[in-house]
Design a protein around this motif. Structure first.
Motif, short mmCIF file in Angstrom:
data_model
loop_
_atom_site.label_atom_id
_atom_site.label_comp_id
_atom_site.label_asym_id
_atom_site.label_seq_id
_atom_site.Cartn_x
_atom_site.Cartn_y
_atom_site.Cartn_z
N GLY A 1 -41.31 12.99 17.71
CA GLY A 1 -42.12 11.83 18.16
C GLY A 1 -43.52 12.21 16.94
O GLY A 1 -43.91 11.45 17.40
N THR A 2 -43.56 13.13 16.00
CA THR A 2 -44.86 13.16 14.89
C THR A 2 -44.04 12.28 14.26
O THR A 2 -42.75 12.19 13.42
CB THR A 2 -44.85 14.56 15.00
N VAL A 3 -45.24 12.51 13.62
CA VAL A 3 -45.84 11.70 12.01
C VAL A 3 -46.38 12.06 11.05
O VAL A 3 -47.25 12.79 11.95
CB VAL A 3 -46.17 9.61 12.34
N THR A 4 -45.42 13.21 10.43
CA THR A 4 -46.45 14.36 9.61
C THR A 4 -46.91 13.41 7.97
O THR A 4 -45.95 12.61 7.42
CB THR A 4 -45.36 15.15 9.27
N MET A 5 -47.57 13.77 7.27
CA MET A 5 -47.55 13.36 5.94
C MET A 5 -48.38 14.71 4.76
O MET A 5 -49.18 15.42 5.25
CB MET A 5 -49.70 12.35 6.39
N TRP A 6 -47.90 14.06 4.00
CA TRP A 6 -47.74 15.10 2.70
C TRP A 6 -47.99 15.08 1.54
O TRP A 6 -48.00 13.38 1.29
CB TRP A 6 -46.25 16.03 2.68
N LYS A 7 -48.18 15.86 1.09
CA LYS A 7 -49.04 15.46 -0.69
C LYS A 7 -47.89 16.97 -1.10
O LYS A 7 -47.74 18.10 -0.49
CB LYS A 7 -50.61 15.53 -0.64
N ALA B 1 -48.29 22.82 3.20
CA ALA B 1 -48.26 22.61 5.05
C ALA B 1 -49.01 20.51 4.94
O ALA B 1 -49.48 20.47 4.41
CB ALA B 1 -49.66 22.98 5.67
N PRO B 2 -48.57 19.33 5.81
CA PRO B 2 -48.96 18.58 6.12
C PRO B 2 -50.67 17.88 6.44
O PRO B 2 -51.26 19.28 7.03
CB PRO B 2 -48.04 18.03 7.28
N LEU B 3 -50.95 17.20 5.56
CA LEU B 3 -52.49 16.76 5.14
C LEU B 3 -52.42 15.96 6.64
O LEU B 3 -53.99 16.85 7.88
CB LEU B 3 -52.55 15.52 4.84
N VAL B 4 -51.92 15.31 7.81
CA VAL B 4 -51.65 14.96 8.85
C VAL B 4 -50.98 15.05 9.57
O VAL B 4 -49.32 15.08 9.25
CB VAL B 4 -51.91 14.22 8.98
N LYS B 5 -50.95 15.74 10.82
CA LYS B 5 -49.45 15.29 12.23
C LYS B 5 -50.02 15.01 13.52
O LYS B 5 -51.42 15.96 14.05
CB LYS B 5 -49.20 17.42 12.54
N MET B 6 -49.73 13.88 13.38
CA MET B 6 -49.67 12.81 14.54
C MET B 6 -48.82 12.77 15.49
O MET B 6 -47.80 12.69 15.25
CB MET B 6 -50.79 11.72 13.90
N LYS C 1 -58.71 5.94 11.33
CA LYS C 1 -58.98 6.46 12.77
C LYS C 1 -57.86 7.24 13.61
O LYS C 1 -58.52 8.25 14.33
CB LYS C 1 -60.02 5.40 14.04
N PHE C 2 -56.87 7.36 13.31
CA PHE C 2 -55.42 7.75 13.44
C PHE C 2 -55.37 6.99 15.18
O PHE C 2 -55.18 8.14 16.35
CB PHE C 2 -55.60 8.89 13.48
N GLU C 3 -55.98 5.53 15.62
CA GLU C 3 -55.64 5.84 17.25
C GLU C 3 -54.55 4.04 16.92
O GLU C 3 -54.54 3.23 16.05
CB GLU C 3 -57.11 5.39 17.26
N VAL C 4 -53.95 4.15 17.83
CA VAL C 4 -53.25 2.52 17.94
C VAL C 4 -53.77 2.14 18.34
O VAL C 4 -54.59 1.63 19.54
CB VAL C 4 -51.99 2.82 19.78
N ILE C 5 -53.64 0.62 17.96
CA ILE C 5 -54.23 -0.64 18.00
C ILE C 5 -54.13 -1.81 18.43
O ILE C 5 -54.22 -2.60 19.39
CB ILE C 5 -55.00 -1.27 16.53
N GLN C 6 -52.34 -1.74 18.34
CA GLN C 6 -51.98 -2.27 19.93
C GLN C 6 -50.08 -1.42 19.70
O GLN C 6 -49.86 -0.92 18.95
CB GLN C 6 -51.35 -3.42 18.65
N THR C 7 -49.32 -1.83 20.78
CA THR C 7 -48.17 -1.82 21.61
C THR C 7 -47.62 -2.38 22.02
O THR C 7 -48.06 -3.58 22.41
CB THR C 7 -48.09 -0.43 22.24
N LEU C 8 -46.47 -2.78 20.74
CA LEU C 8 -45.61 -4.04 20.87
C LEU C 8 -44.43 -3.71 21.56
O LEU C 8 -43.78 -2.49 21.95
CB LEU C 8 -45.36 -5.44 20.08
#
Length: 522
Positions: free
Chosen positions: A247-253, A258-263, A298-305
């Protein structure tokens, strides 16, 4: 004739208002003549620049984007493709078709950045290149093994296909150019056009970056999150995002192991993700049948559908396509408030399973790869109506393509420029706060200062004033002065630690006994 001219002037005034920087400053009440003159010149410049921008828009941006508009209680998502085909021109209606190849599917698609060519790959080993303007088949080959993904490189002359064991690079004529054995059995491919990097994720969860200009392997990382085929590139900063079964999304360069972001985006596995062209919005879908829109600033959910999506894709104008089963749903944000609502629905023939949806650049067309072949439907308002020939030209000649290739190679960005906030490139890094030196470092500094004080040479004076006792006394004073700042600093630190210890003792004491603690004299 006069009425036409007036209408033209009114339209021009509206465009000028759009580019003006608010209302003009009121200069009548100003007493300072110099300031008044400077502001008047500035306002005149603003007016001239707004008029120039309006003229440029009139001549260089002639086309306007359109959307479906419903009247009364009518809903746009009830309008079928047949109704749209009856209203559009002949050239647009040609973009509505179904290619049925049930023996070779399911199919995945990719378009060139200018939207002129399409590469289609069937799971059973079928690769095809189609000219989307003339709808002519340029080349098709059968590789006789599984093909999981296909992606175009910097132009339509080269494309990469993720096959059973390794990814291969082919040219436009279907000739195999390279076999990238280091990548292994790849599940998904992405190409970073500004950096000329081919990114791949294999079935062991290894992320690799390869420079296609030099053939060098730039990055090779173990994600540590298991097998995944959910991979997308953020067009804003070149960061690669991976969706995992946790359920995580990781962002890489490519320059970081190591991932830049793990959310954590979903409670279950992430089934697909997509990035908005501006790079600030990300859409993710999970197996719990929810689609989430995220603000990456902001790494926030703005809408859930509600709803499940096996594949997601954003158009150039911000429409979101979600495909699952035999249905494709288009979500739109017309208000600009980042509140996506249902815009269009398209139902495939019964039994067709949608594998990939992808908007065609600079056209109001959505390509759908499914289990029985691929299809193309019309989505009004999805494509950018005006193209910049310096960025992407759908009508470019071979000479223009060669020149563009040379320019893009000269402008190639190094992998180090990939970061979450690319606006930081070129800025000056802020000075770090000085760290406190250790006790040993302080001792060595003090010894060095004392040694330097001992080695000082005194001026030779007249007879009787150059006594050894006087010079020894002076040397002692110099040594003391050299030691003094270090000793003072040590005393201050001891005093601070004593105060901290005292406050800790006071706080540790129970409340009932704290009233017996000796109070400080005020």
């Amino acid at each position: 004739m006069g009425l036409k001219q007036e209408n033209g002037d009114d339209k021009m005034d509206e465009k000028v208002k759009k580019y003006l920087r608010g209302e003009a400053a009121n200069l009548e009440g100003l007493l300072d003549k110099k300031l008044k003159g400077q502001l008047a010149v500035r306002e005149e410049l603003y007016g001239k620049s707004a008029k120039a921008a309006a003229k440029i828009e009139k001549w260089l941006l002639p086309s306007e984007d359109g959307y479906l508009e419903a009247e009364g209680i009518e809903k746009t998502w009830r309008i079928k493709q047949e109704s749209i085909a009856r209203e559009v021109d002949i050239l647009s209606s040609r973009n509505q078709y179904d290619i049925v190849l049930p023996e070779l599917g399911p199919y995945t698609l990719d378009f060139t950045p200018n939207g002129r060519y399409m590469a289609a790959a069937g799971r059973k080993g079928h690769l095809a290149i189609v000219d989307m303007k003339t709808l002519n088949l340029i080349k098709e080959i059968k590789v006789r093994e599984t093909v999981r993904d296909v992606v175009y490189l910097h132009n339509e002359l080269f494309f990469a296909a993720a096959q059973k064991k390794y990814p291969y690079i082919y040219n436009r004529d279907g000739t195999e150019l390279h076999c990238l054995k280091e990548h292994g059995a790849v599940l998904s491919l992405q190409f970073l056009k500004n950096h000329f990097l081919l990114a791949s994720i294999n079935k062991f969860g290894q992320l690799r970056y390869q420079d296609v200009t030099m053939g060098e392997m730039v990055g090779n990382f173990r994600t540590g999150s298991g097998r995944t085929d959910v991979m997308q590139v953020n067009p804003f900063n070149g960061v690669v995002a991976l969706g995992h079964s946790s359920g995580t999304v990781t962002m890489w360069k490519p320059t970081s192991a190591a991932p830049l972001v793990k959310m954590l985006c979903h409670p279950g596995p992430v089934s697909s993700l997509a990035f908005h062209p501006n790079g600030h919005l990300m859409a993710t879908s999970g197996k719990e049948k929810k689609i989430k829109i995220w603000d990456l600033r902001k790494f926030e959910v703005i809408q859930t559908l509600p709803g499940h999506a096996k594949t997601l894709n954003f158009s150039q104008k911000g429409l979101l396509a979600a495909g699952t089963g035999s249905f494709v749903q288009i979500l739109a944000d017309f208000s600009g408030s980042q509140n996506h609502s249902r815009y269009m629905i398209h139902s495939m023939a019964k039994g067709y399973q949608v594998g990939k949806v992808m908007f065609r650049p600079y056209e109001d067309v959505l390509g759908i790869g499914h289990s029985m072949g691929w299809s193309s439907i019309l989505i009004p308002g999805s494509g950018e109506p005006n193209f910049d020939s310096w960025v992407a030209n759908p009508f470019e000649t071979s000479k223009q393509r060669r020149e563009k290739e040379v320019h893009s190679l000269l402008d190639k960005l190094p992998p180090e420029t990939i970061m979450l906030d690319p606006t930081k490139v070129g800025t000056v890094r802020a000075a770090r706060k000085k760290e406190k030196p250790t006790k040993e470092e302080r001792e060595t500094e003090m010894e060095a200062a004392v040694e330097a004080a001992k080695d000082t040479d005194f001026k030779k004076k007249t007879k009787g004033r150059n006594k050894p006792s006087k010079s020894a006394k002076k040397r002692k004073e110099i040594i003391y002065k050299a030691k003094k700042p270090f000793l003072e600093q040590r005393m201050e630190e001891q005093e601070m630690s004593r105060k901290k210890q005292k406050t800790n003792m006071e706080t540790e004491m129970p409340k009932s006994l704290q009233r017996f603690v000796r109070q400080k004299a005020t």
